[in-house]
Design a protein around this motif. Structure first.
Motif, PDB file in Angstrom:
ATOM      1  N   ILE A 336       1.156  -1.051  -0.214  1.00 41.99           N
ATOM      2  CA  ILE A 336       0.145   0.381  -0.184  1.00 41.99           C
ATOM      3  C   ILE A 336       1.040   0.948  -0.034  1.00 41.99           C
ATOM      4  O   ILE A 336       0.901   2.386  -1.016  1.00 41.99           O
ATOM      5  N   LEU A 337       1.801   0.902   0.912  1.00 42.57           N
ATOM      6  CA  LEU A 337       2.710   2.421   1.189  1.00 42.57           C
ATOM      7  C   LEU A 337       4.016   2.344  -0.140  1.00 42.57           C
ATOM      8  O   LEU A 337       3.838   4.125  -0.415  1.00 42.57           O
ATOM      9  N   SER A 338       4.260   1.298  -0.665  1.00 41.94           N
ATOM     10  CA  SER A 338       4.731   1.133  -2.331  1.00 41.94           C
ATOM     11  C   SER A 338       4.111   2.395  -2.660  1.00 41.94           C
ATOM     12  O   SER A 338       4.862   2.610  -4.325  1.00 41.94           O
ATOM     13  N   THR A 339       2.672   2.056  -3.192  1.00 44.21           N
ATOM     14  CA  THR A 339       2.238   2.982  -4.591  1.00 44.21           C
ATOM     15  C   THR A 339       1.648   4.258  -3.907  1.00 44.21           C
ATOM     16  O   THR A 339       2.116   5.589  -4.492  1.00 44.21           O
ATOM     17  N   GLY A 340       0.912   4.049  -2.735  1.00 49.62           N
ATOM     18  CA  GLY A 340       0.866   5.702  -2.401  1.00 49.62           C
ATOM     19  C   GLY A 340       1.666   6.533  -2.025  1.00 49.62           C
ATOM     20  O   GLY A 340       1.649   7.633  -2.596  1.00 49.62           O
ATOM     21  N   ASP A 341       2.504   6.729  -1.366  1.00 52.38           N
ATOM     22  CA  ASP A 341       4.203   7.392  -1.718  1.00 52.38           C
ATOM     23  C   ASP A 341       4.854   7.904  -3.327  1.00 52.38           C
ATOM     24  O   ASP A 341       4.995   9.244  -3.448  1.00 52.38           O
ATOM     25  N   GLY A 342       4.499   6.743  -4.154  1.00 53.54           N
ATOM     26  CA  GLY A 342       4.789   7.410  -5.486  1.00 53.54           C
ATOM     27  C   GLY A 342       3.978   8.555  -6.149  1.00 53.54           C
ATOM     28  O   GLY A 342       3.907   9.396  -6.360  1.00 53.54           O
ATOM     29  N   LEU A 343       2.443   8.440  -5.524  1.00 50.35           N
ATOM     30  CA  LEU A 343       0.980   8.903  -6.202  1.00 50.35           C
ATOM     31  C   LEU A 343       1.337  10.235  -5.690  1.00 50.35           C
ATOM     32  O   LEU A 343       1.165  11.225  -6.474  1.00 50.35           O
ATOM     33  N   VAL A 344       1.769  10.272  -4.623  1.00 52.13           N
ATOM     34  CA  VAL A 344       1.707  11.714  -3.704  1.00 52.13           C
ATOM     35  C   VAL A 344       3.082  13.013  -3.849  1.00 52.13           C
ATOM     36  O   VAL A 344       2.402  13.396  -4.521  1.00 52.13           O
ATOM     37  N   VAL A 345       3.855  11.958  -4.372  1.00 56.26           N
ATOM     38  CA  VAL A 345       5.215  12.700  -5.194  1.00 56.26           C
ATOM     39  C   VAL A 345       4.353  13.099  -6.344  1.00 56.26           C
ATOM     40  O   VAL A 345       4.623  14.297  -6.119  1.00 56.26           O
ATOM     41  N   SER A 346       3.874  12.598  -6.689  1.00 55.02           N
ATOM     42  CA  SER A 346       4.112  12.302  -8.695  1.00 55.02           C
ATOM     43  C   SER A 346       3.034  13.763  -8.657  1.00 55.02           C
ATOM     44  O   SER A 346       2.718  15.151  -9.215  1.00 55.02           O
ATOM     45  N   PHE A 347       1.891  13.559  -7.283  1.00 53.94           N
ATOM     46  CA  PHE A 347       0.589  14.471  -6.651  1.00 53.94           C
ATOM     47  C   PHE A 347       0.700  16.385  -6.673  1.00 53.94           C
ATOM     48  O   PHE A 347       0.837  17.180  -6.991  1.00 53.94           O
ATOM     49  N   SER A 348       2.172  15.909  -5.662  1.00 56.28           N
ATOM     50  CA  SER A 348       2.612  17.477  -5.242  1.00 56.28           C
ATOM     51  C   SER A 348       3.708  17.736  -6.576  1.00 56.28           C
ATOM     52  O   SER A 348       3.472  19.261  -6.799  1.00 56.28           O
ATOM     53  N   GLN A 349       3.866  17.173  -7.479  1.00 63.26           N
ATOM     54  CA  GLN A 349       4.943  17.930  -8.743  1.00 63.26           C
ATOM     55  C   GLN A 349       3.892  18.834 -10.225  1.00 63.26           C
ATOM     56  O   GLN A 349       4.319  19.242  -9.988  1.00 63.26           O
ATOM     57  N   ILE A 350       2.397  17.741  -9.676  1.00 63.51           N
ATOM     58  CA  ILE A 350       1.448  19.138 -10.121  1.00 63.51           C
ATOM     59  C   ILE A 350       1.633  20.405  -9.737  1.00 63.51           C
ATOM     60  O   ILE A 350       1.558  21.377 -11.566  1.00 63.51           O
ATOM     61  N   PHE A 351       1.760  20.907  -8.575  1.00 64.44           N
ATOM     62  CA  PHE A 351       1.524  22.232  -7.792  1.00 64.44           C
ATOM     63  C   PHE A 351       3.314  22.905  -8.517  1.00 64.44           C
ATOM     64  O   PHE A 351       3.347  23.242  -9.116  1.00 64.44           O
ATOM     65  N   ALA A 352       4.414  21.973  -7.530  1.00 65.66           N
ATOM     66  CA  ALA A 352       5.395  22.420  -7.639  1.00 65.66           C
ATOM     67  C   ALA A 352       6.056  22.107  -8.989  1.00 65.66           C
ATOM     68  O   ALA A 352       6.953  23.677  -9.541  1.00 65.66           O
ATOM     69  N   ASN A 353       6.477  21.852  -9.726  1.00 66.57           N
ATOM     70  CA  ASN A 353       6.448  21.885 -11.308  1.00 66.57           C
ATOM     71  C   ASN A 353       5.802  21.929 -12.350  1.00 66.57           C
ATOM     72  O   ASN A 353       5.567  23.445 -13.006  1.00 66.57           O
ATOM     73  N   ASP A 354       4.626  21.971 -13.060  1.00 67.32           N
ATOM     74  CA  ASP A 354       4.075  21.750 -13.732  1.00 67.32           C
ATOM     75  C   ASP A 354       3.254  23.054 -13.957  1.00 67.32           C
ATOM     76  O   ASP A 354       2.761  23.451 -14.757  1.00 67.32           O
ATOM     77  N   LEU A 355       3.027  23.605 -12.329  1.00 67.40           N
ATOM     78  CA  LEU A 355       1.480  24.669 -12.643  1.00 67.40           C
ATOM     79  C   LEU A 355       3.112  25.739 -12.342  1.00 67.40           C
ATOM     80  O   LEU A 355       2.713  26.287 -12.649  1.00 67.40           O
ATOM     81  N   TYR A 356       3.534  25.609 -11.540  1.00 68.69           N
ATOM     82  CA  TYR A 356       4.430  26.542 -10.568  1.00 68.69           C
ATOM     83  C   TYR A 356       5.493  26.824 -11.198  1.00 68.69           C
ATOM     84  O   TYR A 356       5.615  28.211 -12.041  1.00 68.69           O
ATOM     85  N   ARG A 357       6.288  26.061 -11.055  1.00 67.66           N
ATOM     86  CA  ARG A 357       7.985  26.120 -11.612  1.00 67.66           C
ATOM     87  C   ARG A 357       7.605  26.384 -13.190  1.00 67.66           C
ATOM     88  O   ARG A 357       8.189  27.147 -13.725  1.00 67.66           O
ATOM     89  N   LYS A 358       6.914  25.831 -14.369  1.00 68.66           N
ATOM     90  CA  LYS A 358       6.854  25.920 -15.560  1.00 68.66           C
ATOM     91  C   LYS A 358       6.206  26.395 -16.149  1.00 68.66           C
ATOM     92  O   LYS A 358       6.144  27.218 -17.819  1.00 68.66           O
ATOM     93  N   THR A 359       4.761  27.198 -15.563  1.00 72.29           N
ATOM     94  CA  THR A 359       4.002  27.735 -15.987  1.00 72.29           C
ATOM     95  C   THR A 359       4.302  29.715 -15.581  1.00 72.29           C
ATOM     96  O   THR A 359       4.623  30.784 -15.790  1.00 72.29           O
ATOM     97  N   ILE A 360       3.893  29.816 -13.980  1.00 68.96           N
ATOM     98  CA  ILE A 360       3.563  30.517 -13.171  1.00 68.96           C
ATOM     99  C   ILE A 360       4.949  31.021 -13.143  1.00 68.96           C
ATOM    100  O   ILE A 360       4.669  32.513 -13.120  1.00 68.96           O
TER     101      ILE A 360
END
Length: 509
Positions: A336-360
């Motif tokens: 459970i944790l091995s999938t959950g942690d990867g999902l959470v990290v990738s979810f966080s990068q939606i905001f940190a990378n794709d929306l903030y760093r590469k857009t805003i």
């Protein structure tokens, strides 16, 4: 001591190990890129264990055995077919993802697709579509809470909070490094248990009469569940060979979903890709054999379980002494944790990378400040994601295996054409990719939600995804052939050859 007492002792040790590995990941995390990708840091075996663990989610250890427990042998189509789709998809796309990630310093799958087609629309669109993965995250939290409830006597809600707190601590500390380090250990434990379950099934462990008795017990509960039945008449997932084929199609883009595909960046050297993928294929074929535990549980466990998804923990309690049963609970939590942690990290990068760093902040000249802010946003987003997950998971869904596909189906439908075809076909262009993305997402929503008047909704998410992928892929090819190719200079830049640079990292030129 009782199972609950042993479970607490072993779980405290396991959680302590995960937090220690989170601290080790923190020591490796110096900047936002480390947090997002752990770029070029791990060998093929360690990373292969991590990828196998991430791919085999809580659904593999709970949802899929639960389906086998209720539906019998015909449900084995899913654990037999989905690894072929997932790891076949990886074979098609992993090399390009690794190559582009190293060359262009890409951090996410949406960024890779945007770079491949020189399209801001695709990058932002896929990033926003990735928000649907919150349903996948919720399914992992639910699986963990059910495990804590079954094995440790905690309330369901307390199990949710405990899972989220453990994930939150080690992911905020080390991001992708913590994710990969913990997943490698978890993957090793999971492979051992998957092999044990397979041996237990074929030896008829805990059942008088062996495998034949297992079949008799299953058919007594479900006459259409015997081993002589290939398909269950009228079943919306296992009702025909065509539906099984759609399961295969639906899983081809699965191996490059954001939480799996971003791990390719962490491979030390692109020349290790064959070893890495070979290990993934072997491990990926073994882990789904956990479904056999659901069949065994149908014969071993008297009566009917209130929650079929809890069949593996219940089986452990029934056939093993307390210490061994508690140890198995740790392995279920690992899945459970091995999938959950990867999902959470990738979810966080939606905001940190794709929306903030590469857009805003893409035009902000102060790159150091952008990187600092991106790291902060990534860590804050981890916490926000887990809080949202808890809120959505408070009332658990009936079937984890189906619930997680609400989000996954939309994601694979939009991703299939641009990434799978775009990785193999150099002629693929921006117009084809954008059209394919839009058609895939819209067709999945229309089919799954039943938005066409007079046409009943396709409640089987694998079928809805499979149809959408086939349509989107066809559209990708047709539109590409009818429109102007991308420049040869651009294509040569994207598909440049790999070289080894002095610091031993593989990049493209």
């Amino acid at each position: 001591m009782s199972v609950i007492a042993w479970s607490w002792i072993l779980m405290v040790f396991f959680i302590g190990l995960m937090l220690y590995l989170g601290y080790a990941g923190m020591k490796k995390t110096k900047n936002a890129d480390d947090f997002a990708t752990a770029r070029s840091s791990y060998g093929p075996i360690a990373l292969g264990l991590a990828v196998c663990a991430t791919t085999a989610s809580g659904s593999t250890f709970m949802g899929i055995p639960g389906t086998a427990y209720t539906s019998g042998f015909p449900s084995l189509w899913y654990p037999m077919i989905y690894p072929i789709g997932i790891y076949g998809g990886m074979l098609l796309t992993a090399k390009m993802v690794k190559q582009m990630g190293d060359k262009f310093s890409n951090r996410t799958i949406p960024e890779i697709v945007g770079e491949r087609f020189n399209s801001e629309f695709l990058r932002v669109g896929l990033a926003l579509l990735s928000l649907l993965l919150i349903f996948y995250i919720v399914s992992q939290l639910v699986a963990a809470a059910l495990m804590f409830q079954t094995m440790m006597g905690l309330s369901y809600q307390a199990g949710l909070w405990l899972t989220a707190i453990v994930l939150g601590i080690y992911l905020v500390l080390g991001g992708s490094h913590s994710d990969i380090l913990t997943d490698a250990v978890q993957g090793f434990l999971m492979l051992i248990i998957a092999v044990m379950i397979t041996v237990m099934f074929f030896t008829g462990f805990g059942v008088d009469g062996g495998v034949s008795a297992i079949n008799d017990a299953i058919t007594a509960k479900n006459p259409q569940g015997g081993w002589d039945t290939l398909f269950i008449e009228g079943h919306n997932t296992y009702g025909s060979a065509w539906l099984v084929f759609l399961i295969l199609i639906a899983h081809i883009p699965f191996g490059v979903l954001p939480h799996i595909g971003n791990k390719f960046f962490a491979l030390k050297n692109g020349k290790q890709m064959k070893v890495f993928l070979s290990f993934c294929i072997v491990g990926g074929a073994l882990l789904p054999m956990m479904a056999l535990g659901g069949l065994l549980g149908a014969a071993v466990i008297p009566g009917t379980l209130e929650s079929a998804d809890a069949v593996i923990p219940a089986l452990f309690v029934e056939v093993f002494p307390p210490f061994a049963a508690a140890l198995m609970a740790v392995v279920v939590l690992s899945a459970i944790l091995s999938t959950g942690d990867g999902l959470v990290v990738s979810f966080s990068q939606i905001f940190a990378n794709d929306l903030y760093r590469k857009t805003i902040a893409k035009n902000n000249p102060d790159k150091e400040k952008v990187e600092r802010n991106s790291l902060i946003i990534g860590r804050v987003s981890v916490v926000a994601c887990l809080v949202l997950g808890i809120i959505l998971a408070y009332n658990p869904p009936q079937s984890l295996a189906m619930f997680l596909w609400i989000g996954v189906g939309g994601m694979v439908s939009g991703l299939a054409g641009p990434l799978a075809i775009g990785a193999l076909w150099k002629r693929a262009n921006k117009e084809g990719a954008i059209t394919s993305f839009c058609v895939g997402v819209i067709s999945y929503a229309v089919l799954y939600m039943g938005w066409i008047p007079g046409l009943e909704a396709i409640t089987n998410p694998f079928a809805a995804s499979g149809y959408s992928i086939l349509v989107a892929s066809a559209v990708m090819v047709v539109v590409t052939l009818l429109t102007k190719p991308m420049s040869q200079e651009f294509i040569d830049n994207i598909y440049g050859s790999e070289v080894i640079v002095p610091d031993s990292k593989t990049i493209s030129q």
